[in-house]
Motif scaffolding. Sequence first.
Motif, PDB file in Angstrom:
ATOM      1  N   MET A 104       0.857  -1.191   0.000  1.00  0.00           N
ATOM      2  CA  MET A 104       0.000   0.000   0.000  1.00  0.00           C
ATOM      3  C   MET A 104       0.888   1.235   0.000  1.00  0.00           C
ATOM      4  SD  MET A 104      -2.877   1.145   2.770  1.00  0.00           S
ATOM      5  CE  MET A 104      -3.574   2.790   2.699  1.00  0.00           C
ATOM      6  N   ALA A 114      -2.268  -5.763  10.753  1.00  0.00           N
ATOM      7  CA  ALA A 114      -2.540  -4.626   9.859  1.00  0.00           C
ATOM      8  C   ALA A 114      -3.569  -3.682  10.481  1.00  0.00           C
ATOM      9  CB  ALA A 114      -3.034  -5.128   8.505  1.00  0.00           C
ATOM     10  N   ILE A 135      -3.457   0.452   9.553  1.00  0.00           N
ATOM     11  CA  ILE A 135      -3.656   0.426   8.102  1.00  0.00           C
ATOM     12  C   ILE A 135      -5.155   0.504   7.830  1.00  0.00           C
ATOM     13  CG2 ILE A 135      -3.418  -0.997   6.025  1.00  0.00           C
ATOM     14  CD1 ILE A 135      -0.855  -2.120   7.150  1.00  0.00           C
ATOM     15  N   THR A 145      -2.578  -4.870   0.770  1.00  0.00           N
ATOM     16  CA  THR A 145      -1.300  -5.112   1.425  1.00  0.00           C
ATOM     17  C   THR A 145      -1.034  -6.608   1.569  1.00  0.00           C
ATOM     18  OG1 THR A 145      -1.485  -3.055   2.675  1.00  0.00           O
ATOM     19  CG2 THR A 145       0.066  -4.698   3.510  1.00  0.00           C
ATOM     20  N   ASP A 152      -0.388  -8.183  -1.926  1.00  0.00           N
ATOM     21  CA  ASP A 152       0.922  -7.806  -2.461  1.00  0.00           C
ATOM     22  C   ASP A 152       2.021  -8.660  -1.844  1.00  0.00           C
ATOM     23  OD1 ASP A 152      -0.112  -5.933  -4.122  1.00  0.00           O
ATOM     24  OD2 ASP A 152       0.411  -4.192  -2.888  1.00  0.00           O
ATOM     25  N   THR A 198       4.777  -2.258   5.649  1.00  0.00           N
ATOM     26  CA  THR A 198       3.822  -1.202   5.311  1.00  0.00           C
ATOM     27  C   THR A 198       3.397  -0.412   6.545  1.00  0.00           C
ATOM     28  OG1 THR A 198       2.992  -2.513   3.463  1.00  0.00           O
ATOM     29  CG2 THR A 198       1.574  -0.735   4.253  1.00  0.00           C
TER      30      THR A 198
END
Length: 458
Positions: free
Chosen positions: A1, A47, A52, A60, A63, A334
């Motif tokens: 992200m 996360a 996030i 995220t 990925d 991230t």
Amino acid sequence: MENFEPVYGTGPLLGIAAGAIALLLLLIIRFRMHAFIALVLVSVLTALAAGIPVSGVMPTLLDGFGGTLANVALLVGLGVMIGRLLEITGGAAVLAGALIRLFGEKRAPLALGVSSLLFGFPLFFDVGLIVMLPIVFSVARRVGGSVLTYTLPTAGAFAVMHAFVPPHPGPVTAAVEVGADMGLTLLVGLLLAIPTWYLSSYLYGLWAGKRFEIPVPDDIMSDGTVKHDDPPHLATVLGILLLPMVLIFANTGVSTFAATGTVPADALWVQAFQLIGQTPIALLITVLVAMTVLRRGRFTRQRVEEIVGGALGPVCAIILITGAGGMFGMVLRTSGIGDALAGSLEATGLPVIVAAFVIALALRVAQGSATVAITTAAGLIAPAVQAAPGLTSIDLALIVIAIASGATALSHVNDSGFWLVGRFLGMDVKTTLKTWTVMETLIGFIGFGLAFGLSLVL
């Protein structure tokens, strides 16, 4: 992200990381949750806890998962196909028999260990050990002495190759996470695997065989012989094992010459060598050669397809776990947790390679799985690696070995390999701790010592 700014400071982020790892261990150890499910669940919760946005959680996760599998799944899948073809045709027995004749029966442990090092390139630890054990027991019956004298050099060779050398999932995942060149990682892994095996498995196996008198199990084989219908010639076996290494090393050499201007980088033959020497392409070529050569006079095309297709089933769980580990690593990066950890390590003055070893070792002891330890440790240490100044390509490869070493040491009752070896040899838990655990710990600490020493002088 992209463009996500951490919403918490270093202290809270490190607290979230500690809580995530504690939860992961709790789910795997206490609640016996499969590592793949546990990693996915903890990735989602981490996360969210790190701030996030909900809309960015799935991108995220995907990925990280997809980026890891793009490298790992291809290499592991092709590598296990090569190993399965050689296993089915009896290539291991051919190579082991030839080396025993070359070295002599008095050096049978050395011959079995060298055979296992070669077959450790395409064969996973548990598969390779099961393939070689009938040969090991046959030799032990014929030559005499404790079965440990022959088994530890064999099992140690597979353990070292499984931890240090691509295309095995551990070193592949770690190389992807820290940004190490795969071909160079393979070369460095091989160079360190041989002395590590010799010191920690071969020499220790000779010593342990004199100290612990373990008889050959009676119920493994009926007559102590290994039979295969129409096994391949020794030259064929060696050619298939060495082909991918030759192609990968050729790429590394040509790329080095091109970078220094010795050969023209835009020449067609240079680009051709660089393409076929890429690890996935080298393994693909080897699979095609193995399918063609080993099929001839033995199998129909349909049977070959069944063999290579069947090889993929047992490794699906490993591939998914490594992908989920990459997912967890992406969340850590991230969210800013990775940068917070990198800053904290920098403040302590602890070298990155040492921190990588310590983190992997702690995870290995806590939950047992070397694969989970490698993937989690690589995700944690990756931001620190990226932030560290002056790291060369060789340094990155050595950090991969440090992670793999930490994830190998101190195998005990929460490790499936511990029970695999103990069960096949008929050893009780105490004896397995005194033999297998000691050998695995020697592999881990000697491998790290060699990697750390090279990092200081190169």
